[in-house]
Design a protein around this motif. Structure first.
Motif, short mmCIF file in Angstrom:
data_model
loop_
_atom_site.label_atom_id
_atom_site.label_comp_id
_atom_site.label_asym_id
_atom_site.label_seq_id
_atom_site.Cartn_x
_atom_site.Cartn_y
_atom_site.Cartn_z
N GLY A 179 -3.98 -0.60 -5.85
CA GLY A 179 -4.20 0.22 -7.03
C GLY A 179 -5.35 -0.30 -7.87
O GLY A 179 -6.11 -1.18 -7.45
N LEU A 187 0.11 0.17 -7.78
CA LEU A 187 0.91 0.70 -6.68
C LEU A 187 2.05 -0.24 -6.33
O LEU A 187 2.00 -1.44 -6.62
N TYR A 188 3.07 0.31 -5.68
CA TYR A 188 4.19 -0.46 -5.15
C TYR A 188 4.93 -1.24 -6.24
O TYR A 188 5.37 -2.37 -6.03
N TRP A 196 1.25 6.04 -7.72
CA TRP A 196 0.35 6.70 -6.78
C TRP A 196 -0.38 7.89 -7.43
O TRP A 196 -1.59 8.04 -7.25
N SER A 197 0.32 8.71 -8.17
CA SER A 197 -0.34 9.87 -8.79
C SER A 197 -1.37 9.42 -9.82
O SER A 197 -2.46 10.00 -9.93
N ILE A 200 -4.45 7.94 -7.87
CA ILE A 200 -5.27 9.00 -7.29
C ILE A 200 -6.08 9.70 -8.38
O ILE A 200 -7.26 10.01 -8.19
N PHE A 237 -2.95 2.87 4.49
CA PHE A 237 -3.59 3.11 3.20
C PHE A 237 -4.65 4.21 3.30
O PHE A 237 -4.67 5.15 2.49
N LYS A 240 -3.18 7.56 3.87
CA LYS A 240 -2.59 8.05 2.62
C LYS A 240 -3.65 8.71 1.73
O LYS A 240 -3.40 9.75 1.11
N GLU A 244 -3.78 12.53 0.30
CA GLU A 244 -3.91 12.82 -1.13
C GLU A 244 -5.19 13.59 -1.46
O GLU A 244 -5.45 13.89 -2.62
#
Length: 370
Positions: A179, A187-188, A196-197, A200, A237, A240, A244
């Motif tokens: 992140g 993240l995580y 995550w949102s 992004i 990653f 992902k 996204e």
């Protein structure tokens, strides 16, 4: 005699045609043999070099003092990576303000080299253990933070364009597989369910600003992960990011054998990421220690072994045609007592303690001449 000459001419034609047939299919070039290809981008992160030279560090090659940038250029290193901190404290290597970076980028461009800009989006180091949001943004909610990221990124690039040092490639965030701009973009983290949102959203804001600032400039955007030795995590990653809807140009990876991972691990990562992600790959951070041997290093550390390790690294990445380039990290870090940096925790410098160029430069020079 004449019949013999005709016979050998026919044999020659058959051999040549056969070679061409094996090299092409339906008019398309065949694969490039590993021993014929050279790495397209040979670069180094020299972010601290200006600070070092400004404070008395002298770089040398063949015992002759010379500007550090010129030594790199003359040994085949045509690209320079420069990090950018938001509001650095100016102490030691945390010196990379916008003014510092613009002034150094002018030297890079004047030396005929290309320039990769590395946005950290922090006042200090951003890496898997630290992604600290700049102080001026720490109380912002996600919408305001994303707007700030866009505006800041655009303002930086507009300032560089006004100074005729627009980057040739741009990295949005540094080692951001964990992140960026914590805590909102972390993240995580169980306490951050929107990680995550948020991440992004921030990443898209930075990329959009790069594209808007570039306009007609032909510049590529890189996303950087620290997972060069972890094939499964790196592949997940970057897949992902596809899911996204993140649009970018280049996959960036870090690889440090000092911290863990062999060349076999790296090869597995670039092969798997290269297969899953249809993008160029750059090993945007790599360094080989010459003084200390970690449990993960396969060879005993020395100046000559550092060169041998670099050659083995080139041989490892060369046969993957998606690997476009490499940037060496920490190569100009020496005599830290002169510029407030102290000694690095590991020594991957490309110069000895007296500033003399080490044999590792030969590995880059030989690669550039392939």
């Amino acid at each position: 005699m004449k019949n013999g000459m005709i016979f050998w001419r026919i044999i020659t034609i058959v051999v040549v045609v056969g070679f061409i047939s094996c090299s092409k299919e339906d008019g398309k070039p065949g694969p490039i043999a590993e021993d014929l290809r050279k790495i397209e981008i040979l670069g180094a992160d020299l972010s601290e070099m200006k600070a070092a030279e400004d404070n008395g560090v002298v770089y040398k090659i063949d015992n002759t003092a010379k500007a550090g940038l010129k030594i790199h250029k003359e040994t085949g290193i045509e690209w320079v990576r420069l990090r950018l901190f938001h509001t650095p404290n100016g102490i030691g290597p945390v010196c990379n303000s916008l003014d510092y970076t613009i002034n150094f980028a002018k030297q890079v461009k004047a030396n005929g080299q290309k320039f990769l800009l590395d946005f950290h989006y922090s006042n200090t180091w951003a890496d898997p253990g630290h992604q600290i949001v700049p102080d001026v943004w720490k109380d912002l909610e996600i919408n305001a933070l994303a707007d700030s990221v866009y505006n800041y990124t655009k303002e930086v690039l507009d300032a560089m364009k006004a100074n005729n040092v627009f980057p040739d490639m741009i990295q949005v965030g540094n080692e951001i597989n964990v992140g960026m701009m914590w805590p909102l973009g972390k993240l995580y983290e169980s306490t951050n369910p929107n990680g995550w949102s948020n991440f992004i959203r921030l990443l898209q804001a930075g990329i959009l600003a790069c594209n808007d600032a570039a306009a007609t400039n032909n510049v590529e955007v890189m996303i950087h992960s620290a997972q060069g030795s972890d094939s499964e995590s790196a592949t997940w990653f970057f897949n992902k990011l596809i899911d996204e809807g993140i649009e970018y140009d280049v996959v960036g990876l870090s690889y440090y054998p000092y911290w863990g991972g062999t060349l076999s691990n790296l090869k597995e990562t670039i092969n798997n990421v290269g297969t899953a992600i249809n993008k160029d790959i750059i090993i945007v951070e790599v360094g080989f220690d010459y003084a200390f041997q970690s449990p993960w290093q396969e060879t005993e550390a020395s100046h000559l072994q550092q060169k041998t390790d670099m050659e083995a690294f080139f041989n490892t990445i060369r046969d993957n045609l998606k690997v476009k380039g490499v940037f060496y990290w920490g190569g100009s870090w020496l005599q830290g007592e002169k510029w407030g940096a102290g000694e690095s925790r590991y020594r991957s410098a490309m110069f000895d303690s007296n500033g003399n160029a080490l044999p590792i430069f030969e590995a880059f020079k030989n690669e550039s001449l392939r």
